[in-house]
Design a protein around this motif. Structure first.
Motif, PDB file in Angstrom:
ATOM      1  N   VAL A   1      10.083  -9.467   0.375  1.00  0.00           N
ATOM      2  CA  VAL A   1      10.448  -8.052   0.939  1.00  0.00           C
ATOM      3  C   VAL A   1      11.757  -8.200   1.663  1.00  0.00           C
ATOM      4  O   VAL A   1      12.646  -7.211   1.413  1.00  0.00           O
ATOM      5  CB  VAL A   1       9.565  -7.572   1.815  1.00  0.00           C
ATOM      6  CG1 VAL A   1       9.924  -6.215   2.311  1.00  0.00           C
ATOM      7  CG2 VAL A   1       8.091  -7.431   0.905  1.00  0.00           C
ATOM      8  N   LEU A   2      12.020  -9.230   2.420  1.00  0.00           N
ATOM      9  CA  LEU A   2      13.201  -9.480   3.286  1.00  0.00           C
ATOM     10  C   LEU A   2      14.332 -10.127   2.456  1.00  0.00           C
ATOM     11  O   LEU A   2      15.179 -10.490   3.323  1.00  0.00           O
ATOM     12  CB  LEU A   2      12.682 -10.031   4.390  1.00  0.00           C
ATOM     13  CG  LEU A   2      11.633  -9.527   5.244  1.00  0.00           C
ATOM     14  CD1 LEU A   2      11.397 -10.397   6.507  1.00  0.00           C
ATOM     15  CD2 LEU A   2      12.249  -8.370   5.929  1.00  0.00           C
ATOM     16  N   THR A   3      14.400  -9.952   1.281  1.00  0.00           N
ATOM     17  CA  THR A   3      15.502 -10.807   0.403  1.00  0.00           C
ATOM     18  C   THR A   3      16.385  -9.557  -0.101  1.00  0.00           C
ATOM     19  O   THR A   3      15.755  -8.678  -0.742  1.00  0.00           O
ATOM     20  CB  THR A   3      14.890 -11.731  -0.535  1.00  0.00           C
ATOM     21  OG1 THR A   3      14.176 -12.748   0.163  1.00  0.00           O
ATOM     22  CG2 THR A   3      15.975 -12.137  -1.403  1.00  0.00           C
ATOM     23  N   PRO A   4      17.643  -9.850  -0.113  1.00  0.00           N
ATOM     24  CA  PRO A   4      18.366 -10.617   0.678  1.00  0.00           C
ATOM     25  C   PRO A   4      18.412 -10.426   2.034  1.00  0.00           C
ATOM     26  O   PRO A   4      18.588  -9.172   2.579  1.00  0.00           O
ATOM     27  CB  PRO A   4      19.855 -10.503  -0.085  1.00  0.00           C
ATOM     28  CG  PRO A   4      19.899  -9.120   0.010  1.00  0.00           C
ATOM     29  CD  PRO A   4      18.561  -8.544  -0.783  1.00  0.00           C
ATOM     30  N   ALA A   5      18.286 -11.614   2.862  1.00  0.00           N
ATOM     31  CA  ALA A   5      18.282 -11.611   4.510  1.00  0.00           C
ATOM     32  C   ALA A   5      19.375 -11.024   5.027  1.00  0.00           C
ATOM     33  O   ALA A   5      19.299 -10.479   6.047  1.00  0.00           O
ATOM     34  CB  ALA A   5      17.812 -12.839   4.969  1.00  0.00           C
ATOM     35  N   SER A   6      20.637 -11.157   4.214  1.00  0.00           N
ATOM     36  CA  SER A   6      21.828 -10.705   4.815  1.00  0.00           C
ATOM     37  C   SER A   6      21.835  -9.398   4.891  1.00  0.00           C
ATOM     38  O   SER A   6      22.557  -8.496   5.863  1.00  0.00           O
ATOM     39  CB  SER A   6      23.096 -11.322   3.971  1.00  0.00           C
ATOM     40  OG  SER A   6      22.825 -10.566   2.908  1.00  0.00           O
ATOM     41  N   GLU A   7      21.169  -8.447   4.382  1.00  0.00           N
ATOM     42  CA  GLU A   7      20.991  -7.013   4.048  1.00  0.00           C
ATOM     43  C   GLU A   7      19.634  -6.449   5.114  1.00  0.00           C
ATOM     44  O   GLU A   7      19.682  -5.473   5.598  1.00  0.00           O
ATOM     45  CB  GLU A   7      20.933  -6.489   2.681  1.00  0.00           C
ATOM     46  CG  GLU A   7      22.342  -6.825   2.153  1.00  0.00           C
ATOM     47  CD  GLU A   7      22.090  -6.355   0.518  1.00  0.00           C
ATOM     48  OE1 GLU A   7      21.306  -5.752   0.151  1.00  0.00           O
ATOM     49  OE2 GLU A   7      23.153  -6.828  -0.302  1.00  0.00           O
TER      50      GLU A   7
ATOM     51  N   ASN B   1       0.990  -1.273  -0.143  1.00  0.00           N
ATOM     52  CA  ASN B   1      -0.049   0.021   0.078  1.00  0.00           C
ATOM     53  C   ASN B   1       1.037   1.183   0.187  1.00  0.00           C
ATOM     54  O   ASN B   1       0.230   2.416  -0.144  1.00  0.00           O
ATOM     55  CB  ASN B   1      -1.057  -0.030   1.100  1.00  0.00           C
ATOM     56  CG  ASN B   1      -1.962  -1.062   1.252  1.00  0.00           C
ATOM     57  OD1 ASN B   1      -2.605  -1.195   0.043  1.00  0.00           O
ATOM     58  ND2 ASN B   1      -2.280  -1.654   2.230  1.00  0.00           N
ATOM     59  N   ILE B   2       2.055   1.161   0.403  1.00  0.00           N
ATOM     60  CA  ILE B   2       3.076   2.479   0.194  1.00  0.00           C
ATOM     61  C   ILE B   2       3.932   2.135  -1.027  1.00  0.00           C
ATOM     62  O   ILE B   2       4.810   1.246  -0.911  1.00  0.00           O
ATOM     63  CB  ILE B   2       3.512   2.617   1.403  1.00  0.00           C
ATOM     64  CG1 ILE B   2       2.782   2.739   2.542  1.00  0.00           C
ATOM     65  CG2 ILE B   2       4.734   3.761   1.493  1.00  0.00           C
ATOM     66  CD1 ILE B   2       3.297   3.083   3.877  1.00  0.00           C
ATOM     67  N   PRO B   3       3.958   3.007  -2.065  1.00  0.00           N
ATOM     68  CA  PRO B   3       4.870   2.671  -3.187  1.00  0.00           C
ATOM     69  C   PRO B   3       6.261   2.903  -2.860  1.00  0.00           C
ATOM     70  O   PRO B   3       6.677   3.797  -2.035  1.00  0.00           O
ATOM     71  CB  PRO B   3       4.521   4.070  -4.138  1.00  0.00           C
ATOM     72  CG  PRO B   3       2.978   4.143  -3.856  1.00  0.00           C
ATOM     73  CD  PRO B   3       2.764   4.051  -2.350  1.00  0.00           C
ATOM     74  N   GLY B   4       7.016   1.986  -2.979  1.00  0.00           N
ATOM     75  CA  GLY B   4       8.322   1.857  -2.629  1.00  0.00           C
ATOM     76  C   GLY B   4       8.813   1.597  -1.332  1.00  0.00           C
ATOM     77  O   GLY B   4       9.699   1.475  -0.832  1.00  0.00           O
ATOM     78  N   GLY B   5       7.630   1.289  -0.526  1.00  0.00           N
ATOM     79  CA  GLY B   5       7.759   0.820   0.790  1.00  0.00           C
ATOM     80  C   GLY B   5       8.585  -0.504   0.943  1.00  0.00           C
ATOM     81  O   GLY B   5       9.231  -0.848   1.848  1.00  0.00           O
ATOM     82  N   ALA B   6       8.315  -1.390   0.109  1.00  0.00           N
ATOM     83  CA  ALA B   6       8.885  -2.788   0.476  1.00  0.00           C
ATOM     84  C   ALA B   6      10.412  -2.421   0.410  1.00  0.00           C
ATOM     85  O   ALA B   6      11.284  -3.192   1.061  1.00  0.00           O
ATOM     86  CB  ALA B   6       8.844  -3.604  -0.708  1.00  0.00           C
ATOM     87  N   ASP B   7      11.234  -1.560  -0.424  1.00  0.00           N
ATOM     88  CA  ASP B   7      12.640  -1.316  -0.603  1.00  0.00           C
ATOM     89  C   ASP B   7      13.133  -0.489   0.671  1.00  0.00           C
ATOM     90  O   ASP B   7      14.349  -0.771   1.027  1.00  0.00           O
ATOM     91  CB  ASP B   7      12.980  -0.356  -1.810  1.00  0.00           C
ATOM     92  CG  ASP B   7      12.640  -0.967  -3.104  1.00  0.00           C
ATOM     93  OD1 ASP B   7      12.618  -2.330  -3.014  1.00  0.00           O
ATOM     94  OD2 ASP B   7      12.282  -0.239  -3.971  1.00  0.00           O
ATOM     95  N   ARG B   8      12.106   0.080   1.493  1.00  0.00           N
ATOM     96  CA  ARG B   8      12.684   0.535   2.756  1.00  0.00           C
ATOM     97  C   ARG B   8      12.466  -0.380   4.174  1.00  0.00           C
ATOM     98  O   ARG B   8      13.068   0.315   5.018  1.00  0.00           O
ATOM     99  CB  ARG B   8      11.715   1.557   3.131  1.00  0.00           C
ATOM    100  CG  ARG B   8      11.804   2.859   2.122  1.00  0.00           C
ATOM    101  CD  ARG B   8      10.526   3.733   1.791  1.00  0.00           C
ATOM    102  NE  ARG B   8      10.312   4.455   3.152  1.00  0.00           N
ATOM    103  CZ  ARG B   8       9.440   4.995   3.383  1.00  0.00           C
ATOM    104  NH1 ARG B   8       8.313   5.208   2.768  1.00  0.00           N
ATOM    105  NH2 ARG B   8       9.250   5.874   4.659  1.00  0.00           N
ATOM    106  N   ILE B   9      11.909  -1.474   3.950  1.00  0.00           N
ATOM    107  CA  ILE B   9      11.814  -2.334   5.001  1.00  0.00           C
ATOM    108  C   ILE B   9      12.861  -3.108   5.591  1.00  0.00           C
ATOM    109  O   ILE B   9      13.525  -3.764   4.758  1.00  0.00           O
ATOM    110  CB  ILE B   9      10.471  -3.361   4.857  1.00  0.00           C
ATOM    111  CG1 ILE B   9       9.234  -2.566   4.703  1.00  0.00           C
ATOM    112  CG2 ILE B   9      10.321  -4.441   5.962  1.00  0.00           C
ATOM    113  CD1 ILE B   9       7.971  -3.117   4.379  1.00  0.00           C
TER     114      ILE B   9
END
Length: 419
Positions: free
Chosen positions: A253-259, A160-168
């Protein structure tokens, strides 16, 4: 539609297995209430804006009454009458408060340069506006916790937030696993391409658990396909369920997990000369924690840690000495399942007083390890559920063998023997 106990059909025109939204469930419950009141010719008195505060039960069995106490919650404004306290007399009482889930507050962090918000706030329109349109609209969004609340927030923000996945990013603790939710699969039906039923898996966990090997069992059940997780190598299972779609979308969303994933506890967020810093606590005493991480001012810190407190220090009797009061207290884990089984067993008189008193209850100190507490709670829930199911089945079989044959316990004689 799997998780309810009435013969009243849903009015939703949805396929079987559809995961109803909260408002749809509430609407259906209201329809059910009206249906049951009419069908059973009940007199229902609804005391809205009143809160149960306790009861008094006359000692001994017989024709005594239960006195129910309640107080008004609405504060009278000037010129209005204060809501009076209530005392009601009844033949029987069911105290069905359930788990009384409380909203987790924002984390109390030292930093004044970050936004510390609760799980509920993160889903609210006000904070979505902040995350999407404010001057901090490109700042990192840190999810603290990896249970059901975290899963919901990760998926909601990413969708629901554009670009939100990259910030998580996620501070995941040990990493939570969830039971693979399949609404079309009964608890005693074999999973596709798997040799065991969900109950078989539960019994396997109980047999294997020795008080210290929870992480090992969780990893084993992930390998079996009974549990799954959005973070790698999960070491905790807190009774949650999640669909494959929910977990897979969060895992992306949480990939790569190392980062994007930190396996530790968040100790604090402190301000320094170069900005806010996340400080971590090791997962185990003497263990190592990741180095502190600097975050930009204006970062969002969302508390998605445990919303249900499993640390219970005192229980009430499930059935009172007089037999007039039933207090299920989430005996079978899920509140709906507990309500259905306990109420049926109580009214059918399927269990004698001794069995009610010896159904397993856990008393856990507030500082007990929550992962162990949740696992022990699961063991308690499974045992209580099976004892109640078996008792109801046997009671029904005495009077209505045909109806009893529809009860799901019929398909698992091995489990009946186990308990």
């Amino acid at each position: 539609q799997t998780w309810y106990t009435s013969d009243k059909e849903w009015e939703l025109q949805k396929p079987y297995g559809y995961r109803a939204m909260k408002v749809e469930v509430i609407s259906h419950c209201e329809i059910l209430r009206e249906y049951i009141v009419k069908d059973k010719e009940l007199e229902l008195v609804e005391l809205f804006e009143y809160e149960y505060t306790g009861h008094k039960d006359a000692a001994g069995k017989g024709d005594g009454k239960v006195e129910v106490l309640a107080k008004g919650l609405k504060i009278a404004e000037k010129g209005q009458l204060q809501m009076p306290s209530m005392k009601l007399l009844t033949d029987k009482l069911i105290v069905a408060i359930g788990q009384d889930v409380q909203e987790g507050p924002p984390l109390a962090v030292s930093s004044k340069a970050v936004h510390s918000i609760s799980y509920a706030n993160a889903l609210s329109p006000e904070w979505k506006v902040q995350m999407r349109y404010s001057q901090d609209r490109e700042k990192p969004i840190w999810i603290v916790g990896s249970g059901r609340a975290a899963l919901e927030v990760i998926n909601d923000i990413s969708k629901n937030i554009p670009g939100g996945a990259d910030r998580i990013r996620c501070v995941a603790g040990h990493g939570s696993a969830y039971q693979v939710a399949n609404p079309e699969l009964g608890f005693f039906e074999k999973m596709v391409d798997k040799p065991d039923t969900p109950m078989d898996q539960m019994l396997h966990m109980i047999d294997r658990f020795d008080g210290s090997n929870m992480a090992e069992i969780v990893r084993e059940l992930v390998g079996r396909g009974f549990l799954h997780s959005a973070v790698p190598d999960p070491g905790s299972y807190c009774l949650g369920q999640a669909s494959k779609e929910e977990v897979e979308s969060a895992k992306v969303v949480l990939t790569p997990a190392s980062e994007r994933v930190v396996k530790a506890y968040l100790k604090d967020v402190k301000d320094g000369a170069s900005g806010p810093t996340l400080e971590f606590k090791p997962l185990t005493p003497g263990g190592s924690a990741p180095a502190a991480l600097k975050v930009p001012p204006g970062s969002f810190i969302i508390n998605c840690t445990e919303q249900i407190d499993l640390s219970v220090t005192k229980y009430h009797p499930v059935v009172s000495d007089s037999g007039r009061v039933l207090q299920p207290q989430a005996l079978c884990g899920q509140t709906g399942l507990t309500a259905a089984l306990c109420t049926h067993a109580w009214f059918l008189d399927a269990l004698d007083d001794g069995v009610w008193k010896h159904l397993p209850r856990l008393e856990l100190a507030s500082d007990d390890d929550k992962r162990t507490a949740s696992f022990l709670t699961l063991m308690q829930n499974v045992v209580s559920t099976k004892v109640l199911e078996a008792a109801i089945y046997l009671k029904w079989r005495e009077s209505d063998r045909e109806f009893a044959s529809t009860f799901n316990v019929r398909s698992d004689p091995d489990h009946l023997t186990y308990f």
